[in-house]
Motif scaffolding. Sequence first.
Motif, short mmCIF file in Angstrom:
data_model
loop_
_atom_site.label_atom_id
_atom_site.label_comp_id
_atom_site.label_asym_id
_atom_site.label_seq_id
_atom_site.Cartn_x
_atom_site.Cartn_y
_atom_site.Cartn_z
N SER A 113 0.84 -1.21 0.00
CA SER A 113 0.00 0.00 0.00
C SER A 113 0.87 1.25 0.00
O SER A 113 2.07 1.20 0.30
CB SER A 113 -0.89 0.02 1.24
OG SER A 113 -0.08 0.20 2.38
N GLY A 114 0.22 2.39 -0.27
CA GLY A 114 0.91 3.66 -0.16
C GLY A 114 1.42 3.87 1.25
O GLY A 114 2.54 4.35 1.47
N SER A 115 0.61 3.51 2.22
CA SER A 115 1.01 3.70 3.62
C SER A 115 2.27 2.92 3.95
O SER A 115 3.20 3.46 4.54
CB SER A 115 -0.10 3.23 4.57
OG SER A 115 -1.30 3.89 4.31
N ASN A 118 5.39 4.45 2.47
CA ASN A 118 5.83 5.67 3.16
C ASN A 118 6.44 5.35 4.53
O ASN A 118 7.42 5.98 4.94
CB ASN A 118 4.67 6.66 3.31
CG ASN A 118 4.32 7.30 1.99
OD1 ASN A 118 5.19 7.48 1.13
ND2 ASN A 118 3.06 7.65 1.79
N PHE A 141 -1.06 14.21 2.95
CA PHE A 141 -1.71 12.92 3.23
C PHE A 141 -0.72 11.82 2.84
O PHE A 141 -0.32 11.73 1.69
CB PHE A 141 -3.00 12.74 2.41
CG PHE A 141 -3.76 11.50 2.80
CD1 PHE A 141 -4.79 11.56 3.72
CD2 PHE A 141 -3.39 10.26 2.31
CE1 PHE A 141 -5.46 10.41 4.12
CE2 PHE A 141 -4.06 9.10 2.69
CZ PHE A 141 -5.10 9.18 3.60
N HIS A 142 -0.34 11.01 3.81
CA HIS A 142 0.62 9.94 3.52
C HIS A 142 0.11 8.56 3.90
O HIS A 142 0.87 7.58 3.83
CB HIS A 142 1.96 10.23 4.20
CG HIS A 142 2.58 11.50 3.71
ND1 HIS A 142 2.95 11.68 2.38
CD2 HIS A 142 2.85 12.68 4.33
CE1 HIS A 142 3.43 12.91 2.21
NE2 HIS A 142 3.38 13.53 3.37
N GLY A 143 -1.15 8.45 4.36
CA GLY A 143 -1.70 7.15 4.68
C GLY A 143 -2.33 7.15 6.06
O GLY A 143 -2.21 8.10 6.82
N GLU A 213 4.32 15.42 -0.57
CA GLU A 213 3.87 15.17 -1.94
C GLU A 213 4.39 16.33 -2.80
O GLU A 213 4.42 17.47 -2.32
CB GLU A 213 2.34 15.17 -2.01
CG GLU A 213 1.67 14.09 -1.21
CD GLU A 213 0.22 14.45 -0.88
OE1 GLU A 213 -0.64 14.31 -1.76
OE2 GLU A 213 -0.05 14.89 0.25
N ASP A 246 6.54 11.58 -1.75
CA ASP A 246 5.45 10.61 -1.88
C ASP A 246 4.79 10.89 -3.23
O ASP A 246 4.01 11.83 -3.37
CB ASP A 246 4.49 10.83 -0.70
CG ASP A 246 3.26 9.95 -0.77
OD1 ASP A 246 3.04 9.31 -1.82
OD2 ASP A 246 2.51 9.92 0.22
N ALA A 248 2.73 8.90 -4.79
CA ALA A 248 1.59 8.00 -4.95
C ALA A 248 0.60 8.53 -6.00
O ALA A 248 0.11 7.79 -6.84
CB ALA A 248 0.87 7.80 -3.62
N GLN A 249 0.32 9.83 -5.91
CA GLN A 249 -0.73 10.39 -6.77
C GLN A 249 -0.17 11.21 -7.92
O GLN A 249 -0.92 11.71 -8.75
CB GLN A 249 -1.60 11.32 -5.92
CG GLN A 249 -2.30 10.60 -4.82
CD GLN A 249 -3.78 10.93 -4.80
OE1 GLN A 249 -4.35 11.38 -5.79
NE2 GLN A 249 -4.40 10.69 -3.69
N LYS A 275 -0.81 3.58 -5.79
CA LYS A 275 -1.97 3.92 -6.63
C LYS A 275 -1.97 3.18 -7.98
O LYS A 275 -2.02 1.98 -7.97
CB LYS A 275 -2.03 5.44 -6.82
CG LYS A 275 -2.28 6.20 -5.51
CD LYS A 275 -3.67 5.99 -4.97
CE LYS A 275 -3.96 6.85 -3.75
NZ LYS A 275 -5.17 6.45 -3.06
C1 LIG Z 1 -0.21 10.88 -1.52
C2 LIG Z 1 -0.70 9.62 -0.85
N1 LIG Z 1 0.16 8.89 -0.14
C3 LIG Z 1 -0.22 7.76 0.48
C4 LIG Z 1 -1.52 7.33 0.41
C5 LIG Z 1 -1.94 6.10 1.14
O1 LIG Z 1 -2.05 5.03 0.29
P1 LIG Z 1 -2.82 3.71 0.75
O2 LIG Z 1 -4.24 4.10 0.93
O3 LIG Z 1 -2.60 2.77 -0.39
O4 LIG Z 1 -2.19 3.26 2.00
C6 LIG Z 1 -2.45 8.05 -0.33
C7 LIG Z 1 -3.85 7.59 -0.44
O5 LIG Z 1 -4.72 8.23 -0.93
C8 LIG Z 1 -2.04 9.24 -0.96
O6 LIG Z 1 -2.90 9.99 -1.64
#
Ligand SMILES: Cc1ncc(COP(=O)(O)O)c(C=O)c1O
Length: 433
Positions: A113-115, A118, A141-143, A213, A246, A248-249, A275
Motif C-alpha cells: 500500500s501507499g502507507s 511511506n 496525506f501519507h496514509g 507530496e 510521496d 503515490a498520486q 496507486k
Molecule cells: C499521496 C498519498 N500517499 C499515500 C496514500 C496512502 O495510500 P494507501 O491508501 O494505499 O495506503 C495516499 C492515499 O490516498 C495518498 O494519496
Amino acid sequence: MENMNEEQLLELARKFSFQSRMDKNTITGPIFVRGRGSTVEDINGKQYLDFNSGQMCGALGHNHPKIIQAIQESCETLIHSHMSMFNDREIILASRLADIAPPGLNKSMFLTSGSDSNEAAMLIAKRYTGGYEVASPIVSFHGLSDATRAVTFSGWHESYGPYAPGNYPILAPYEYRCSFCQDKGGCDYTCLNTSFDLLDAQADRPMAGIITEPLFSAGGVIDPPDGWLKELQSKCHDRGMLLILDEAQTGLAKLGDMWGAEHHGVIPDIFTISKHFGGGIAISAVITTEDIESRVSEGGFVLGHSHSNDPLPCNAAIASIDIILEQGLVDVAKRIGSYWRNHLETLRSRYEIIGDIRGRGLLQGIELVKDRNSKEPNHDSGREIARMCLENGLIFSSRRGGSVFRFVPPFTTTEDQLDRAAEILDQAFATVG
Ligand SMILES: Cc1ncc(COP(=O)(O)O)c(C=O)c1O
C-alpha cells in the motif's frame, strides 16, 4: 446470495460492514459491479464517468486488457512466493523501474500500500541519518497506518494518538490562502523559513527528513509555487536530513511528466509510488540511491511483509510500466489535462463561485468560494453540486470539507467523455448557482 438487488445488499452492509470509510459514513448506493476504461457501472446498470479513477488506482483505465493478461500469466505460473527468496518478476520489475526513475535512484523495494511504502521510506531515512524525527506540510496525506497518520496533517489525524514521538507539521505552500504572501505577488519562502526556525528550535537533530507530496492531492489539489520544493530540499540537505517524496498520486506520468517532482527540477533522496502502479492491483514501491540502500542494508535493516514481492502484483506493475511507455502516457496526460483545463476555465468564466483552478495533467481541482474577494470557502454549494453530479453520472472527490473538487480522469478518457463531464458540472453549477 447471488443476484441480490441494491436494497438487499445495503441491508447486508448495514449488518456486517465496518463503517470506516474516509469520506462517507452513510450506507447508501451506488454499489459498483463492473468497470471498463473511464466508466463504472452500478448494480442497477447505471453508468458513471469515473473522474476519481476508482481510488486513483484505476488511472490506467478500469480492467485494462494488458493488466488482465499479466494477472492471467501469473495465475498460470506463480501467484505468491517466498518473501526472503527472489522470484523473477520482482527482479525484472526493479530493473524496469530503475530505467524510468530519476537519475541515481535505482534500488527498489516492493510493498502493498501507499502507507506501508511511506512507512518504509521514513524508516530508511531514520536508519540512514540516525535521527528519528520527520516533518510534513499541514496539507499532507501519507496514509492511515499509525506511522503515516502521524505525518498526515490534512485530516484524520486527531484522536488516534498518542503517536510515536518526533512527527511535526510544517506550513504549506498554499498560495491561494497563504497569509504570508497574499500581498507580495508570490511566495518568498517565508512559510519555509518560519517552519525551519520552529523545527530547528524543537528537533533533536539531525532530523531524519521531510516527507511531502510534490502536489498535495487529498489536502486540496495544492500545487507548490515554483522553487518551493527546491528550497525545501536545500534546507533539508543543509541539516543532514533526507527529502522523501510521496509520488503515490503524482508519479508514473499522471501530471504530464514521468514524476511530479520533475516539474520542480528536484531529485529526491527517496521516493514512493503506489496507486496506479499496479494498474488496479495493490502494489507499492520505495526507490532510493545505491548509497542509501547499501548503508542501511549493511546496518542490518530488515523490512518485508508476507506479500511484499509477490509475482502477481509485480507482473501487473511490469505491465503498467509497459502501458505507460508504449502508449506515451506522459503526453496523453498533457493532452487530456489541457483539454480538461479549458473546460474548467470556461466554467470559471461562467460561475463566480469558482475561485481557483489548480493542478496539472490528470490531477486538477477547483476551489469554490462564497465570493472571490473574501475567498470564504463555499462548502454548502460544493456538497450540493457534488451530490447532483453523482446523481447525473459523474464521480469525483470533494476535499477541504466539500469546497474543493478533485478530478482524476483515467488516461483512457476521451474528449467526448470530458465534454460530457463538463456538461454535467455546468448543469449542476447552473442549478445551485
Ligand atoms: C499521496 C498519498 N500517499 C499515500 C496514500 C496512502 O495510500 P494507501 O491508501 O494505499 O495506503 C495516499 C492515499 O490516498 C495518498 O494519496
